[in-house]
Design an enzyme around this catalytic site. Structure first.
Site, PDB file in Angstrom:
ATOM      1  N   ALA A 177       0.822  -1.031   0.110  1.00  0.00           N
ATOM      2  CA  ALA A 177      -0.089  -0.044   0.084  1.00  0.00           C
ATOM      3  C   ALA A 177       0.917   1.115  -0.166  1.00  0.00           C
ATOM      4  O   ALA A 177       1.827   1.346   0.696  1.00  0.00           O
ATOM      5  CB  ALA A 177      -0.810  -0.087   1.316  1.00  0.00           C
ATOM      6  N   LYS A 198       9.890   6.690  22.468  1.00  0.00           N
ATOM      7  CA  LYS A 198      10.653   5.451  22.593  1.00  0.00           C
ATOM      8  C   LYS A 198      10.729   5.163  24.192  1.00  0.00           C
ATOM      9  O   LYS A 198      10.625   4.045  24.596  1.00  0.00           O
ATOM     10  CB  LYS A 198      11.998   5.702  22.131  1.00  0.00           C
ATOM     11  N   GLU A 228       9.617  -4.363  17.210  1.00  0.00           N
ATOM     12  CA  GLU A 228      11.178  -4.254  17.718  1.00  0.00           C
ATOM     13  C   GLU A 228      11.715  -2.843  17.080  1.00  0.00           C
ATOM     14  O   GLU A 228      12.430  -2.272  17.388  1.00  0.00           O
ATOM     15  CB  GLU A 228      11.907  -5.461  17.335  1.00  0.00           C
ATOM     16  N   GLY A 247      15.983   1.240  16.048  1.00  0.00           N
ATOM     17  CA  GLY A 247      16.426   0.847  14.808  1.00  0.00           C
ATOM     18  C   GLY A 247      16.832  -0.973  14.969  1.00  0.00           C
ATOM     19  O   GLY A 247      16.115  -1.833  15.496  1.00  0.00           O
TER      20      GLY A 247
END
Length: 423
Positions: free
Chosen positions: A40, A202, A126, A131
């Site tokens: 998409a 985060k 994750e 990253g």
């Protein structure tokens, strides 16, 4: 095992490439082939060099995730909407989801976890933090039998590059930001990075996992690096420290404290050597002790590596007929306000150079129950610079001390206030 990919930007294109080019290896690891069933995108266009059938691209993301033949959905479009609605639709249709969407998970992770449980599917993420660095799964699985006490991390590469440049060259914030932008480390609008929003999202995710408690994004204290000066960095260097933007989550007296702010840390601390755009997360637990996770925290290939790791994990679960761990929020600990958090301050004052100044300053600290650890004074004609580092105290008491110092007649300016961590 049919995979729908939502988004084909820097990360999404790498995910698609790896699925196609590493197809045989992935099939061996999963037990069944992974097949891209659709991608998409906002608009169709040529993507030269991407080894994907052009007919897979569609602008109908809702239609793609609602197809009955989709087993797994990878979401790398970011933002709150339409990502949330698409993920919920995919789960309702029985697909497991892999996401790299830190903003959505921090803002409304509870809704996504509840939907995953209701529909019996996996939600893995994750790639949402740091990253390629495997940090969420160790917190979620490897350390689940331990008690995590503290998580201290550099989780934003842009700000780490800027602060590293300021430390190495003596440059000011604006100059270092310009360098980061020219090299592609900073976005055209760097607000989310330099004001700490990215790191705060985060931090909320890390804290929720580490302490089995839902930590909403709004409960994370956030300060960016725009007010960090070359003088701050030089002062840190003079005392053997370096300035970093830290995400800190800790367990204190049965409560969780979560914050993001610039801080001075000793150069011998493991995080001090993390330079440029790299990320690192330092974890302290009761049984395992101190652990360090280090690597590239952003970029197409590193982030795609984390996405593929999750994709293989959830595909294995579907092949074997099981599920991975869901949300663990049983502890339901209170979140401690920043004012009650224990920390230390580095304070730089421009003061009159005359007798009694140090006594007056020390009295202001004592009035708020804050103990001074070190004092350094440099005289400049009628002026002096007074640099003080405190012992640990409540942040509210330290802040009140600074406000009283600003009001003292002998204090011409409170030129710098920064927390000290990692000691």
């Amino acid at each position: 095992m049919r995979v729908a990919l939502l988004g084909c930007g820097v990360v999404g294109s790498e995910v698609a490439r790896l699925i196609v080019e590493n197809g045989d290896d992935l099939a061996a690891r999963v037990g069944r082939p992974l097949e891209l069933a659709g991608i998409a995108v906002r608009r169709k266009r040529e993507r030269p060099g991407l080894p994907v059938d052009p007919d897979l691209f569609t602008t109908d993301a809702t239609g793609l995730v609602s197809r009955d033949d989709i087993d797994l959905v990878v979401e790398v479009i970011g933002g709150i909407e339409p990502a949330r609605s698409l993920i919920l639709a995919a789960m309702k249709n029985g697909a497991s989801v892999v996401s790299a969407n830190k903003a959505l998970l921090a803002e409304d992770g509870a809704t996504l976890f509840a939907a995953a449980q209701e529909h019996g599917v996996d939600l893995y993420y994750e790639a949402a933090v740091a990253g390629a660095i495997p940090i969420l799964r160790p917190l979620r699985e490897s350390l689940v039998g331990d008690q995590v006490q503290r998580v201290l991390g550099i989780v934003n590469g842009t700000t780490n590059f800027i602060l590293s440049s300021m430390d190495e060259t003596g440059a000011g914030f604006a100059e270092a930001l310009d360098e980061a932008t020219a090299l592609g480390y900073a976005e055209a609008d760097p607000t989310a990075d330099v004001e700490g929003f990215d790191a705060a999202a985060k931090a909320a995710i890390l804290a929720s996992l580490a302490f089995h408690t839902r930590v909403p994004l709004g409960a994370v204290h956030r300060e960016g690096i725009t007010e960090v000066t070359a003088a701050d960095v030089a002062s840190a260097k003079a005392m053997g420290h370096v300035v970093k933007l830290l995400a800190i989550a800790e367990l204190v007296d049965g409560a969780v404290a979560v914050r993001v702010h610039p801080a001075m840390i000793p150069r011998e601390h493991p995080l001090a050597s993390v330079r440029d755009a790299f990320n690192a997360v330092f974890v302290q637990s009761a049984a395992a002790g101190q652990l360090m996770f280090y690597g590239r925290g952003a970029g197409g290939a590193p982030t795609a590596s984390a996405v593929l790791g999750d994709l293989v994990a959830v595909a294995r679960h579907r092949t074997g007929g099981g599920l991975g761990p869901g949300e663990s929020s049983y502890a339901d600990l209170p979140v401690r306000p920043m004012g009650d958090t224990l920390t230390r301050y580095h304070v730089s004052l421009d003061v009159d150079d005359r007798p009694g100044v140090l006594a007056a300053v020390a009295t202001a600290f004592a009035r708020h129950g804050v103990s001074i650890q070190t004092v350094r004074q440099e005289g400049h004609a009628d002026d002096a610079v007074l640099v003080l580092v405190t012992h640990t105290a409540r942040d509210a008491d330290l802040a009140a001390t600074v406000e009283e110092l600003r009001a003292l007649e002998i204090v011409r300016d409170v030129s710098s206030v920064m927390r000290v961590e990692g000691v």
